[in-house]
Design a protein around this motif. Structure first.
Motif, PDB file in Angstrom:
ATOM      1  N   ALA A 347       2.160   2.308  -3.531  1.00  0.00           N
ATOM      2  CA  ALA A 347       1.890   3.654  -4.040  1.00  0.00           C
ATOM      3  C   ALA A 347       0.391   3.921  -4.079  1.00  0.00           C
ATOM      4  N   VAL A 348      -0.377   2.917  -4.519  1.00  0.00           N
ATOM      5  CA  VAL A 348      -1.837   3.066  -4.537  1.00  0.00           C
ATOM      6  C   VAL A 348      -2.373   3.189  -3.109  1.00  0.00           C
ATOM      7  N   ALA A 349      -1.857   2.343  -2.216  1.00  0.00           N
ATOM      8  CA  ALA A 349      -2.338   2.360  -0.834  1.00  0.00           C
ATOM      9  C   ALA A 349      -2.092   3.706  -0.174  1.00  0.00           C
ATOM     10  N   GLU A 350      -0.966   4.348  -0.495  1.00  0.00           N
ATOM     11  CA  GLU A 350      -0.689   5.666   0.085  1.00  0.00           C
ATOM     12  C   GLU A 350      -1.678   6.701  -0.428  1.00  0.00           C
ATOM     13  N   CYS A 351      -1.928   6.704  -1.729  1.00  0.00           N
ATOM     14  CA  CYS A 351      -2.908   7.650  -2.260  1.00  0.00           C
ATOM     15  C   CYS A 351      -4.311   7.335  -1.751  1.00  0.00           C
ATOM     16  N   TYR A 352      -4.632   6.059  -1.624  1.00  0.00           N
ATOM     17  CA  TYR A 352      -5.945   5.666  -1.099  1.00  0.00           C
ATOM     18  C   TYR A 352      -6.103   6.155   0.335  1.00  0.00           C
ATOM     19  N   THR A 353      -5.049   6.029   1.135  1.00  0.00           N
ATOM     20  CA  THR A 353      -5.110   6.451   2.532  1.00  0.00           C
ATOM     21  C   THR A 353      -5.413   7.936   2.651  1.00  0.00           C
ATOM     22  N   GLN A 354      -4.817   8.732   1.769  1.00  0.00           N
ATOM     23  CA  GLN A 354      -4.981  10.182   1.858  1.00  0.00           C
ATOM     24  C   GLN A 354      -6.221  10.683   1.112  1.00  0.00           C
ATOM     25  N   PHE A 355      -6.600  10.001   0.034  1.00  0.00           N
ATOM     26  CA  PHE A 355      -7.699  10.475  -0.814  1.00  0.00           C
ATOM     27  C   PHE A 355      -8.639   9.317  -1.151  1.00  0.00           C
ATOM     28  N   PRO A 356      -9.331   8.767  -0.178  1.00  0.00           N
ATOM     29  CA  PRO A 356     -10.155   7.578  -0.439  1.00  0.00           C
ATOM     30  C   PRO A 356     -11.251   7.804  -1.475  1.00  0.00           C
ATOM     31  N   ALA A 357     -11.744   9.035  -1.589  1.00  0.00           N
ATOM     32  CA  ALA A 357     -12.801   9.291  -2.569  1.00  0.00           C
ATOM     33  C   ALA A 357     -12.309   9.153  -4.008  1.00  0.00           C
ATOM     34  N   MET A 358     -11.001   9.064  -4.176  1.00  0.00           N
ATOM     35  CA  MET A 358     -10.418   8.925  -5.505  1.00  0.00           C
ATOM     36  C   MET A 358     -10.580   7.501  -6.050  1.00  0.00           C
ATOM     37  N   PHE A 359     -11.027   6.563  -5.197  1.00  0.00           N
ATOM     38  CA  PHE A 359     -10.991   5.148  -5.569  1.00  0.00           C
ATOM     39  C   PHE A 359     -12.339   4.463  -5.373  1.00  0.00           C
ATOM     40  N   ARG A 360     -12.500   3.392  -6.115  1.00  0.00           N
ATOM     41  CA  ARG A 360     -13.609   2.457  -5.913  1.00  0.00           C
ATOM     42  C   ARG A 360     -12.997   1.075  -5.719  1.00  0.00           C
ATOM     43  N   SER A 361     -13.360   0.395  -4.639  1.00  0.00           N
ATOM     44  CA  SER A 361     -12.742  -0.905  -4.335  1.00  0.00           C
ATOM     45  C   SER A 361     -13.707  -1.764  -3.539  1.00  0.00           C
ATOM     46  N   GLN A 362     -13.389  -3.042  -3.461  1.00  0.00           N
ATOM     47  CA  GLN A 362     -14.212  -3.971  -2.673  1.00  0.00           C
ATOM     48  C   GLN A 362     -14.097  -3.686  -1.181  1.00  0.00           C
ATOM     49  N   ARG A 363     -12.919  -3.248  -0.754  1.00  0.00           N
ATOM     50  CA  ARG A 363     -12.673  -2.954   0.658  1.00  0.00           C
ATOM     51  C   ARG A 363     -11.631  -1.833   0.712  1.00  0.00           C
ATOM     52  N   PRO A 364     -11.584  -1.068   1.782  1.00  0.00           N
ATOM     53  CA  PRO A 364     -10.604   0.027   1.847  1.00  0.00           C
ATOM     54  C   PRO A 364      -9.183  -0.492   1.916  1.00  0.00           C
ATOM     55  N   TRP A 365      -8.311   0.093   1.101  1.00  0.00           N
ATOM     56  CA  TRP A 365      -6.886  -0.259   1.150  1.00  0.00           C
ATOM     57  C   TRP A 365      -6.225   0.486   2.304  1.00  0.00           C
ATOM     58  N   LYS A 366      -5.058   0.024   2.718  1.00  0.00           N
ATOM     59  CA  LYS A 366      -4.365   0.666   3.832  1.00  0.00           C
ATOM     60  C   LYS A 366      -2.866   0.681   3.591  1.00  0.00           C
ATOM     61  N   MET A 367      -2.204   1.703   4.128  1.00  0.00           N
ATOM     62  CA  MET A 367      -0.758   1.837   3.991  1.00  0.00           C
ATOM     63  C   MET A 367      -0.122   1.094   5.156  1.00  0.00           C
ATOM     64  N   CYS A 368       0.355  -0.117   4.889  1.00  0.00           N
ATOM     65  CA  CYS A 368       0.836  -0.983   5.961  1.00  0.00           C
ATOM     66  C   CYS A 368       2.175  -0.557   6.517  1.00  0.00           C
ATOM     67  N   LEU A 369       2.881   0.364   5.829  1.00  0.00           N
ATOM     68  CA  LEU A 369       4.104   0.896   6.401  1.00  0.00           C
ATOM     69  C   LEU A 369       3.847   1.671   7.689  1.00  0.00           C
ATOM     70  N   ASP A 370       2.600   2.074   7.918  1.00  0.00           N
ATOM     71  CA  ASP A 370       2.271   2.760   9.156  1.00  0.00           C
ATOM     72  C   ASP A 370       2.298   1.816  10.352  1.00  0.00           C
ATOM     73  N   THR A 371       2.210   0.518  10.097  1.00  0.00           N
ATOM     74  CA  THR A 371       2.209  -0.445  11.197  1.00  0.00           C
ATOM     75  C   THR A 371       3.414  -1.396  11.135  1.00  0.00           C
ATOM     76  N   VAL A 372       3.981  -1.566   9.954  1.00  0.00           N
ATOM     77  CA  VAL A 372       5.157  -2.439   9.792  1.00  0.00           C
ATOM     78  C   VAL A 372       6.175  -1.678   8.940  1.00  0.00           C
ATOM     79  N   PRO A 373       7.135  -0.994   9.583  1.00  0.00           N
ATOM     80  CA  PRO A 373       7.976  -0.029   8.872  1.00  0.00           C
ATOM     81  C   PRO A 373       9.146  -0.617   8.106  1.00  0.00           C
ATOM     82  N   TYR A 374       8.834  -1.336   7.009  1.00  0.00           N
ATOM     83  CA  TYR A 374       9.908  -1.722   6.087  1.00  0.00           C
ATOM     84  C   TYR A 374       9.299  -2.296   4.823  1.00  0.00           C
ATOM     85  N   ILE A 375       9.910  -1.913   3.680  1.00  0.00           N
ATOM     86  CA  ILE A 375       9.512  -2.467   2.392  1.00  0.00           C
ATOM     87  C   ILE A 375      10.711  -2.459   1.474  1.00  0.00           C
TER      88      ILE A 375
END
Length: 375
Positions: A347-375
């Motif tokens: 859930a965080v990764a999805e919001c981070y992907t769309q609104f990165p300015a909303m977050f502060r992190s050591q490295r950018p998070w990513k929504m891995c469902l875009d590359t591996v479609p199952y959770i």
């Protein structure tokens, strides 16, 4: 003064700028979280993780759980070639001769869900299952089974049993849609390796047929009238189920059937606490926010400011929980099993992907469902 007051009352409401959420405390906890599920001191080299903290019983879901969390948070995964091979061998040791993976004890999900989720873990390692799945291969090779199988799963209730049935374990729109997603995701994750042209033909049929079954005139979801009222949960079962079809559609470049209605439905179901589930742990929260962001994007960022605010409202309780060591490392809800945290992090990764300015992190998070479609 009275005229000015009237103008203020008549002015359109503005949406407050979202907060900035600091993910760095949680990022520091991730390696400790993973180690808490390690069966032994070599788990990071072998993939031997348990479903419950402190257990010494390796579980088929746990390696995929760790891999999904590491992927979403963009932390280093399995390093050496030897370690990667050991992880793959360990994960594949849970595959049965019929191609399904054991769901584990306690079960992480149904056999169908395990077929998708454990295979997704292998895909994160750029590998695939050792054996073909006999039932799925039979399904895709037999066009006369396609519609009866998926129609029974969409109906999701007593008296609706697919002609090919192996303990599907589904009872509502949420769990049965997981099975529908698996029938496609297995081949997307394995590159059609086990069924070739038959799988290709099935996928060509799969997306148009499912698109035609969506509730286009009302919710925009895959939601039968019976599912809308299942167990008193209303539309929330349909939110959970449709999410699993959404990420398969998205991965394959297929449009959602009714994105504006889907967006409206999901936004309306967000609860006052910012979640869709009433607490931060359930997967319904990533289900809900994903069905705000992705339909809005397809609909040219319709209601985008409201989607951003929905992310901010969800992140308030979610990030607070993630940054709490007692929640992540103790005997709290986020540590109830290894399978809880992947959904929260997604859930965080999805919001981070769309609104990165909303977050502060050591490295950018990513929504891995875009590359591996199952959770």
């Amino acid at each position: 003064e009275m005229f000015a007051l009237i103008l203020c009352l008549l002015a359109p409401a503005t949406i407050a700028a979202p907060s900035v959420f600091d993910l760095r405390p949680f990022e520091a906890l991730v390696p400790i979280w993973a180690q808490g599920f390690a069966v032994d001191g070599q788990a990071n080299e072998t993939g031997r993780y348990a479903f419950h903290r402190g257990s010494k019983q390796p579980h088929p879901y746990a390696p995929s759980d760790v891999l999904h969390v590491l992927c979403m948070t963009n932390q280093s995964q399995v390093g050496s070639t030897a370690a990667r091979a050991a992880w793959v061998q360990h994960i594949n040791s849970f595959q049965r001769s019929d191609g399904f993976f054991e769901a584990g004890t306690p079960p992480g999900g149904t056999l169908f869900h395990a077929a998708g989720y454990v295979t997704a873990g292998l895909a994160l390692l750029q590998e695939r299952p050792r054996h073909p799945n006999r039932l799925l291969d039979q399904l895709v090779a037999t066009p006369s089974l396609w519609e009866p199988t998926l129609a029974a799963l969409l109906a999701a209730g007593p008296g609706h049993v697919p002609p090919l049935n192996i303990s599907t374990g589904c009872f509502d729109g949420y769990s049965c849609a997981q099975n529908i997603a698996t029938t496609a995701a297995w081949y997307l994750l394995t590159g059609n390796a086990t069924a070739g042209s038959a799988a290709h033909s099935y996928l060509q049929w799969y997306f148009p047929w499912l698109s035609a079954q969506a509730d286009r005139s009302d919710t925009g979801l895959w939601c039968s009238p019976a599912q809308k009222h299942t167990k008193g949960q209303g539309l929330i079962n349909c939110i959970g189920g449709s999410f699993h079809l959404d990420f398969v559609f998205r991965f394959s470049g297929q449009p959602f059937p009714a994105p504006a209605r889907q967006l409206n439905t999901s936004l309306a179901l967000q609860q006052p606490d910012g979640t869709w589930a009433g607490s931060v742990a359930p997967y319904l929260n990533v289900d809900g926010i994903y069905q705000c962001t992705r339909p809005a994007l397809q609909a040219n960022k319709t209601r985008w400011a409201e989607v951003e605010q929905a992310c901010a409202r969800l992140m308030e309780p979610v990030v607070a929980a993630l940054n709490d060591p007692q929640q992540v490392l103790g005997a709290q809800a986020l540590s109830a099993s290894s399978h809880v945290l992947p959904g929260v992090v997604a859930a965080v990764a999805e919001c981070y992907t769309q609104f990165p300015a909303m977050f502060r992190s050591q490295r950018p998070w990513k929504m891995c469902l875009d590359t591996v479609p199952y959770i």
